[in-house]
Each structure stands twice: as C-alpha cells, then as structure tokens.
Motif scaffolding. Structure first.
Motif, PDB file in Angstrom:
ATOM      1  N   GLN A  65      61.247 110.030  45.550  1.00  7.04           N
ATOM      2  CA  GLN A  65      59.447 109.311  45.768  1.00  7.04           C
ATOM      3  C   GLN A  65      58.589 108.643  45.155  1.00  7.04           C
ATOM      4  O   GLN A  65      58.117 107.858  45.266  1.00  7.04           O
ATOM      5  CB  GLN A  65      59.260 111.129  46.778  1.00  7.04           C
ATOM      6  N   LYS A  68      60.165 105.504  43.542  1.00 11.15           N
ATOM      7  CA  LYS A  68      59.896 105.237  44.253  1.00 11.15           C
ATOM      8  C   LYS A  68      58.611 103.780  44.992  1.00 11.15           C
ATOM      9  O   LYS A  68      58.317 102.833  44.804  1.00 11.15           O
ATOM     10  CB  LYS A  68      60.714 105.314  45.746  1.00 11.15           C
ATOM     11  N   LEU A  69      57.279 105.426  45.277  1.00  6.36           N
ATOM     12  CA  LEU A  69      55.719 105.179  44.547  1.00  6.36           C
ATOM     13  C   LEU A  69      55.487 103.781  43.827  1.00  6.36           C
ATOM     14  O   LEU A  69      54.232 103.008  43.484  1.00  6.36           O
ATOM     15  CB  LEU A  69      55.058 106.212  45.221  1.00  6.36           C
ATOM     16  N   ALA A  71      57.394 102.132  42.499  1.00  8.43           N
ATOM     17  CA  ALA A  71      57.898 100.954  42.297  1.00  8.43           C
ATOM     18  C   ALA A  71      56.754  99.544  43.265  1.00  8.43           C
ATOM     19  O   ALA A  71      56.523  98.692  43.293  1.00  8.43           O
ATOM     20  CB  ALA A  71      59.425 100.967  42.485  1.00  8.43           C
ATOM     21  N   LEU A  72      56.751 100.733  44.252  1.00  6.18           N
ATOM     22  CA  LEU A  72      55.228 100.328  45.120  1.00  6.18           C
ATOM     23  C   LEU A  72      54.925  99.912  44.546  1.00  6.18           C
ATOM     24  O   LEU A  72      53.979  98.443  45.198  1.00  6.18           O
ATOM     25  CB  LEU A  72      55.485 100.976  45.978  1.00  6.18           C
ATOM     26  N   VAL A  73      53.926 100.149  44.041  1.00  8.61           N
ATOM     27  CA  VAL A  73      52.656 100.456  43.035  1.00  8.61           C
ATOM     28  C   VAL A  73      52.687  98.498  42.537  1.00  8.61           C
ATOM     29  O   VAL A  73      51.678  97.604  42.490  1.00  8.61           O
ATOM     30  CB  VAL A  73      51.702 101.136  42.635  1.00  8.61           C
ATOM     31  N   ALA A  75      54.835  96.590  42.895  1.00 11.58           N
ATOM     32  CA  ALA A  75      55.227  95.235  43.862  1.00 11.58           C
ATOM     33  C   ALA A  75      53.546  95.153  44.131  1.00 11.58           C
ATOM     34  O   ALA A  75      53.932  94.072  43.980  1.00 11.58           O
ATOM     35  CB  ALA A  75      55.903  96.059  44.138  1.00 11.58           C
ATOM     36  N   GLY A  76      52.831  95.909  44.422  1.00 12.65           N
ATOM     37  CA  GLY A  76      51.532  95.779  45.575  1.00 12.65           C
ATOM     38  C   GLY A  76      50.607  94.708  44.391  1.00 12.65           C
ATOM     39  O   GLY A  76      50.412  93.767  44.301  1.00 12.65           O
ATOM     40  N   ASN A  77      50.694  95.465  42.814  1.00 14.28           N
ATOM     41  CA  ASN A  77      49.733  94.738  42.017  1.00 14.28           C
ATOM     42  C   ASN A  77      50.842  93.303  41.573  1.00 14.28           C
ATOM     43  O   ASN A  77      49.709  92.500  41.007  1.00 14.28           O
ATOM     44  CB  ASN A  77      50.015  95.520  40.342  1.00 14.28           C
ATOM     45  N   GLU A  78      51.772  92.797  41.490  1.00 13.52           N
ATOM     46  CA  GLU A  78      52.031  91.941  41.195  1.00 13.52           C
ATOM     47  C   GLU A  78      51.934  90.484  42.197  1.00 13.52           C
ATOM     48  O   GLU A  78      51.318  90.024  42.432  1.00 13.52           O
ATOM     49  CB  GLU A  78      53.974  91.692  41.569  1.00 13.52           C
ATOM     50  N   ARG A  79      51.884  91.591  43.697  1.00 15.25           N
ATOM     51  CA  ARG A  79      51.975  90.293  44.716  1.00 15.25           C
ATOM     52  C   ARG A  79      50.007  89.963  44.669  1.00 15.25           C
ATOM     53  O   ARG A  79      49.781  88.760  45.219  1.00 15.25           O
ATOM     54  CB  ARG A  79      51.818  90.924  46.249  1.00 15.25           C
ATOM     55  N   GLN A  80      49.437  90.801  44.426  1.00 16.51           N
ATOM     56  CA  GLN A  80      47.515  90.784  44.298  1.00 16.51           C
ATOM     57  C   GLN A  80      47.393  89.848  43.205  1.00 16.51           C
ATOM     58  O   GLN A  80      46.931  88.522  43.133  1.00 16.51           O
ATOM     59  CB  GLN A  80      47.224  92.190  43.811  1.00 16.51           C
TER      60      GLN A  80
END
Length: 127
Positions: A65, A68-69, A71-73, A75-80
């Motif tokens: 977990q 994965k968390l 990786a999500l952070v 990905a979120g920074n990349e999207r931002q």
C-alpha cells in the motif's frame, strides 16, 4: 558405625514414608497440572502462530500500500505539472488571440479604445 535403636528405625521409616508421599504428591501434582494446562498451551501456541502469520500478511499489505500510495503521489505531481504547463500554454495562446481581437475591435471602432471597450461590454450585456 552408629548403633540404631528400634525407635530410631521406626522414625527413619516414617521419614522415608513421608518423603515418598511428598514425592508421590509432587509427581501427581505435576501430572495434573500438565493435563490441565497442556490444551491451553496448545491453543495459545496455535493462536500465536496464526497471529504471526496475520502480522506478516499485514506487513506485506502495508508495504504494498505504501508503494502504491507513493506511485499515486508521483502520478498526481506529474498531472499537476502537466496541467500547469497546459495552463501556461493556453494562456500564451489566448493572449495572442486576445491581442488580435483587441486590434480588430479597435479597427472596427476607428481606433478608439473607449469605444471598443464600450462595444464589447454592450455585447456581453446583450444591449
């Protein structure tokens, strides 16, 4: 050698009998305690094994977990970052279009900026 009288032999026999009874009582007590506590110890050992297994599973899940968390952070920074870049690009593109629209509006109104602004406001208000 020390002479032993009949009374002393009887006392020695009582002492040996008492010692034998004490040893017998201790042996029976140990046997009874083992009979009583063995099932409880076996159950506690089984519970301990299942708890250790569950703890291992939970540690593995928590680790997964966490990965994965992370990786999500990321990905979120990349999207931002992509969204901010797209906003800057859109702002630059809109600025060029806005300047072109202002020039056209000023040409339409004869170069008067006040008349151009008034015309735009009137269009927005539907007048």
């Amino acid at each position: 050698m020390i002479p032993v009288s009949a009374g002393d032999g009887r006392l020695l026999a009582y002492l040996l009998a008492a010692l034998l009874l004490i040893c017998l009582g201790a042996a029976i007590g140990v046997w009874q305690a083992e009979r009583h506590y063995r099932p409880l110890l076996d159950g506690a050992g089984s519970d301990l094994a299942s708890c250790r297994s569950a703890r291992g599973n939970l540690e593995a899940l928590a680790s997964e977990q966490g990965l994965k968390l992370g990786a999500l952070v990321l990905a979120g920074n990349e999207r931002q970052a992509r969204a901010e870049q797209a906003l800057k690009d859109a702002d630059a593109g809109a600025r060029a279009n806005f300047e072109a629209a202002n020039r056209l509006q000023q040409e339409y109104t004869g170069g008067d900026q006040c008349a151009a602004a008034s015309s735009i406001i009137d269009k927005e208000l539907g007048l």
